[in-house]
Every structure is written in C-alpha cells, then in structure tokens.
Design a protein around this motif. Structure first.
Motif, PDB file in Angstrom:
ATOM      1  N   LYS A 149      33.685  46.399  27.921  1.00  0.00           N
ATOM      2  CA  LYS A 149      33.446  45.968  29.292  1.00  0.00           C
ATOM      3  C   LYS A 149      32.133  46.557  29.805  1.00  0.00           C
ATOM      4  CE  LYS A 149      35.471  45.854  33.912  1.00  0.00           C
ATOM      5  NZ  LYS A 149      36.628  46.262  34.762  1.00  0.00           N
ATOM      6  N   ILE A 150      31.316  45.725  30.435  1.00  0.00           N
ATOM      7  CA  ILE A 150      30.013  46.164  30.946  1.00  0.00           C
ATOM      8  C   ILE A 150      30.167  46.693  32.368  1.00  0.00           C
ATOM      9  CG2 ILE A 150      27.671  45.417  31.539  1.00  0.00           C
ATOM     10  CD1 ILE A 150      28.026  43.212  29.437  1.00  0.00           C
ATOM     11  N   ILE A 151      29.592  47.847  32.640  1.00  0.00           N
ATOM     12  CA  ILE A 151      29.551  48.372  33.999  1.00  0.00           C
ATOM     13  C   ILE A 151      28.127  48.179  34.508  1.00  0.00           C
ATOM     14  CG2 ILE A 151      29.853  50.398  35.475  1.00  0.00           C
ATOM     15  CD1 ILE A 151      31.761  51.504  33.383  1.00  0.00           C
ATOM     16  N   PRO A 152      27.898  47.186  35.377  1.00  0.00           N
ATOM     17  CA  PRO A 152      26.534  46.874  35.806  1.00  0.00           C
ATOM     18  C   PRO A 152      25.965  47.878  36.806  1.00  0.00           C
ATOM     19  CG  PRO A 152      28.081  45.491  36.979  1.00  0.00           C
ATOM     20  CD  PRO A 152      28.894  46.279  35.980  1.00  0.00           C
ATOM     21  N   ILE A 153      24.658  48.041  36.764  1.00  0.00           N
ATOM     22  CA  ILE A 153      23.934  48.848  37.738  1.00  0.00           C
ATOM     23  C   ILE A 153      22.983  47.923  38.480  1.00  0.00           C
ATOM     24  CG2 ILE A 153      22.342  50.788  38.069  1.00  0.00           C
ATOM     25  CD1 ILE A 153      23.393  51.959  35.463  1.00  0.00           C
ATOM     26  N   TYR A 154      23.068  47.895  39.791  1.00  0.00           N
ATOM     27  CA  TYR A 154      22.254  46.962  40.584  1.00  0.00           C
ATOM     28  C   TYR A 154      20.902  47.586  40.899  1.00  0.00           C
ATOM     29  CZ  TYR A 154      20.791  43.856  44.337  1.00  0.00           C
ATOM     30  OH  TYR A 154      20.098  42.972  45.112  1.00  0.00           O
ATOM     31  N   ILE A 155      19.852  46.942  40.445  1.00  0.00           N
ATOM     32  CA  ILE A 155      18.488  47.398  40.711  1.00  0.00           C
ATOM     33  C   ILE A 155      17.712  46.262  41.375  1.00  0.00           C
ATOM     34  CG2 ILE A 155      16.338  48.240  39.706  1.00  0.00           C
ATOM     35  CD1 ILE A 155      17.978  49.381  37.401  1.00  0.00           C
ATOM     36  N   ALA A 156      17.175  46.515  42.556  1.00  0.00           N
ATOM     37  CA  ALA A 156      16.468  45.468  43.289  1.00  0.00           C
ATOM     38  C   ALA A 156      14.994  45.790  43.461  1.00  0.00           C
ATOM     39  CB  ALA A 156      17.117  45.249  44.658  1.00  0.00           C
ATOM     40  N   ASN A 157      14.536  46.869  42.823  1.00  0.00           N
ATOM     41  CA  ASN A 157      13.131  47.248  42.930  1.00  0.00           C
ATOM     42  C   ASN A 157      12.561  47.493  41.541  1.00  0.00           C
ATOM     43  OD1 ASN A 157      12.890  47.583  45.962  1.00  0.00           O
ATOM     44  ND2 ASN A 157      14.597  48.945  45.519  1.00  0.00           N
ATOM     45  N   PHE A 158      11.258  47.193  41.403  1.00  0.00           N
ATOM     46  CA  PHE A 158      10.605  47.327  40.100  1.00  0.00           C
ATOM     47  C   PHE A 158       9.146  47.669  40.324  1.00  0.00           C
ATOM     48  CE2 PHE A 158       8.208  45.438  36.556  1.00  0.00           C
ATOM     49  CZ  PHE A 158       8.860  46.004  35.471  1.00  0.00           C
ATOM     50  N   LYS A 159       8.599  48.529  39.475  1.00  0.00           N
ATOM     51  CA  LYS A 159       7.189  48.906  39.569  1.00  0.00           C
ATOM     52  C   LYS A 159       6.465  48.495  38.293  1.00  0.00           C
ATOM     53  CE  LYS A 159       7.884  52.951  42.561  1.00  0.00           C
ATOM     54  NZ  LYS A 159       7.057  52.462  43.695  1.00  0.00           N
ATOM     55  N   HIS A 160       5.215  48.029  38.447  1.00  0.00           N
ATOM     56  CA  HIS A 160       4.410  47.634  37.291  1.00  0.00           C
ATOM     57  C   HIS A 160       2.934  47.770  37.630  1.00  0.00           C
ATOM     58  CE1 HIS A 160       3.182  45.472  33.660  1.00  0.00           C
ATOM     59  NE2 HIS A 160       2.343  44.802  34.436  1.00  0.00           N
ATOM     60  N   ASN A 161       2.237  48.660  36.918  1.00  0.00           N
ATOM     61  CA  ASN A 161       0.786  48.837  37.071  1.00  0.00           C
ATOM     62  C   ASN A 161       0.343  48.933  38.536  1.00  0.00           C
ATOM     63  OD1 ASN A 161       0.522  48.812  34.321  1.00  0.00           O
ATOM     64  ND2 ASN A 161      -0.376  46.771  34.181  1.00  0.00           N
ATOM     65  N   GLY A 162       1.029  49.766  39.287  1.00  0.00           N
ATOM     66  CA  GLY A 162       0.635  49.977  40.673  1.00  0.00           C
ATOM     67  C   GLY A 162       1.186  48.969  41.646  1.00  0.00           C
ATOM     68  N   LEU A 163       1.940  47.982  41.159  1.00  0.00           N
ATOM     69  CA  LEU A 163       2.548  46.975  42.034  1.00  0.00           C
ATOM     70  C   LEU A 163       4.023  47.299  42.247  1.00  0.00           C
ATOM     71  CD1 LEU A 163       1.067  43.689  40.502  1.00  0.00           C
ATOM     72  CD2 LEU A 163       0.276  44.910  42.528  1.00  0.00           C
ATOM     73  N   ASP A 164       4.492  47.053  43.457  1.00  0.00           N
ATOM     74  CA  ASP A 164       5.904  47.235  43.790  1.00  0.00           C
ATOM     75  C   ASP A 164       6.540  45.872  44.054  1.00  0.00           C
ATOM     76  OD1 ASP A 164       6.270  50.213  43.958  1.00  0.00           O
ATOM     77  OD2 ASP A 164       4.629  49.986  45.392  1.00  0.00           O
ATOM     78  N   PHE A 165       7.649  45.595  43.360  1.00  0.00           N
ATOM     79  CA  PHE A 165       8.397  44.354  43.534  1.00  0.00           C
ATOM     80  C   PHE A 165       9.758  44.702  44.133  1.00  0.00           C
ATOM     81  CE2 PHE A 165       5.502  43.880  40.046  1.00  0.00           C
ATOM     82  CZ  PHE A 165       5.050  42.570  40.070  1.00  0.00           C
ATOM     83  N   SER A 166      10.187  43.978  45.151  1.00  0.00           N
ATOM     84  CA  SER A 166      11.510  44.215  45.723  1.00  0.00           C
ATOM     85  C   SER A 166      12.207  42.882  45.990  1.00  0.00           C
ATOM     86  CB  SER A 166      11.416  45.033  47.010  1.00  0.00           C
ATOM     87  OG  SER A 166      10.711  44.323  48.005  1.00  0.00           O
ATOM     88  N   LEU A 167      13.507  42.855  45.725  1.00  0.00           N
ATOM     89  CA  LEU A 167      14.318  41.653  45.887  1.00  0.00           C
ATOM     90  C   LEU A 167      15.246  41.810  47.080  1.00  0.00           C
ATOM     91  CD1 LEU A 167      15.645  38.960  44.830  1.00  0.00           C
ATOM     92  CD2 LEU A 167      17.148  40.425  43.453  1.00  0.00           C
ATOM     93  N   SER A 168      15.346  40.762  47.896  1.00  0.00           N
ATOM     94  CA  SER A 168      16.267  40.789  49.032  1.00  0.00           C
ATOM     95  C   SER A 168      16.813  39.393  49.290  1.00  0.00           C
ATOM     96  CB  SER A 168      15.551  41.308  50.291  1.00  0.00           C
ATOM     97  OG  SER A 168      14.471  40.444  50.644  1.00  0.00           O
ATOM     98  N   PHE A 169      17.949  39.327  49.984  1.00  0.00           N
ATOM     99  CA  PHE A 169      18.564  38.054  50.365  1.00  0.00           C
ATOM    100  C   PHE A 169      18.783  38.035  51.870  1.00  0.00           C
ATOM    101  CE2 PHE A 169      19.652  38.299  45.883  1.00  0.00           C
ATOM    102  CZ  PHE A 169      19.495  36.989  45.459  1.00  0.00           C
ATOM    103  N   GLU A 170      18.728  36.835  52.469  1.00  0.00           N
ATOM    104  CA  GLU A 170      18.947  36.713  53.909  1.00  0.00           C
ATOM    105  C   GLU A 170      20.354  37.159  54.287  1.00  0.00           C
ATOM    106  OE1 GLU A 170      18.059  32.808  55.290  1.00  0.00           O
ATOM    107  OE2 GLU A 170      15.886  33.050  55.057  1.00  0.00           O
TER     108      GLU A 170
END
Length: 199
Positions: free
Chosen positions: A93-114
């Motif tokens: 059974k998989i126990i998921p970890i929720y990650i909504a942010n990511f960094k790459h070469n000085g850039l920040d990515f973030s995920l959101s929902f209304e």
C-alpha cells in the motif's frame, strides 16, 4: 531500449493517416510507475501497419508500470485512451506525500486550486512561477502551449490529460476533472532556456 506498440480498431490497423494532430503529435504515450515516482512522455514514430515505436529509458525491475496511449481519430473529436501494464513486483500500500511546491534553477513553482477538488467536478487550478519573488514569464512553447500537464489518480490506474487555459503574470491556469476520489499526482512539463523541465 525500444518499445513497439500496435493500434487496432475493429481488427483494422490504425495509422497516422487516421489520427488528428493534438499537442503537435498524432500519438502520445505516457509511462507511469505504480508508486508515481517515475513519469515519462513520448511521441512514437510510425513503423507501418499500425506499429509504432519509441525509445524508453531503463525501467527499474523493482517497480510496476502502466503504459498509456492517447490519440484522437479523425472521425471523432474525443481522445481515446488505451493502456497496458508492465508487472514486476507485488506492490504494498502506498502512503502518499502531498507536495505542491517545487524549485528548479532559481525558479519557484507552486500549485493551488480555487477550491478543494471533488470527484466528477471541474476543478480550477493555477501553477504560479516566480524568480526572486517576481513573476516569471519566459516560458517557451511546448507542444503548442506554455505548459503540458498530465494527472494520475489512485496510482497509475486513471489518467487526465490537461489543457492549460492561459498564461499571464507568471500564472498558468487550467481545469481538470478527477474521475474518482483518491490521491492524485500532477506532472507539469515546461520548456525553459531550450530545455524541458518536468515537475
């Protein structure tokens, strides 16, 4: 390694001549591991008589994978999905970890929902990209858009191919329908400085 796949409908081979071009390709193939840690997206080459091929990386023998194919027949406007499994081991059974942010070469990515996504309902989402706290707008076109998104629900058993709706002020907006309740993971592909980035 090279993988070969065959497409048939009612016993008849399907060729590129039968398919529409979507996101700059006639056929999209996705490989996703059962634990959702490995993801890859391919555009196969036609070998003839309904046979298509593409190069794949070495897949870990300690994991199971699902291979998804997506195409649109010229006689229809709806995408057709087909899949098969590459089984190596019995998964726990998989126990998921929720990650909504990511960094790459000085850039920040973030995920959101209304609002909190619900099964069977449209959900409006946004990926915000910043650099040094400022909106980052230098995305290059990839597959006819500023981003390409694919989602998987409850392991690799359900797929959602997502179309971005717009890109402005460092924000990519999109809508998605989750087919069922459960853990979902989204993969976003971008092109930055002539290189593909997958989050």
């Amino acid at each position: 390694d090279k993988m070969y796949v065959t497409l048939k409908q009612n016993g008849k081979a399907i060729t590129f001549e039968d398919l529409k071009t979507v996101h700059e390709s006639k056929l999209h193939v996705f490989i996703i591991s059962e634990d959702l840690e490995f993801y890859a997206h391919f555009h196969p080459q036609e070998e003839g008589n309904g046979v298509f091929s593409f190069q794949i990386p070495n897949l870990a023998k300690s994991k199971n994978y699902r291979v998804w194919g997506e195409f649109v027949n010229k006689k229809s406007s709806k995408p057709i999905y087909t899949s098969f499994d590459i089984i190596s081991v019995k998964m726990e059974k998989i126990i998921p970890i929720y990650i909504a942010n990511f960094k790459h070469n000085g850039l920040d990515f973030s995920l959101s929902f209304e609002s909190n996504p619900k099964a069977g309902k449209h959900a409006m989402g946004t990926i915000t990209i910043t650099k040094g706290g400022q909106a980052f707008n230098d995305l290059q076109t990839i597959m006819g858009a500023k981003a390409h998104l694919v989602g998987f629900v409850n392991g690799n058993k359900n797929i959602a191919h997502i179309h971005p709706m717009g890109f402005k002020d460092g924000k990519i907006s999109f809508h998605i329908i989750f087919a069922e309740e459960g853990f979902a993971k989204l993969f976003a592909q971008f092109k930055i400085d002539d290189k593909e980035v997958i989050n």
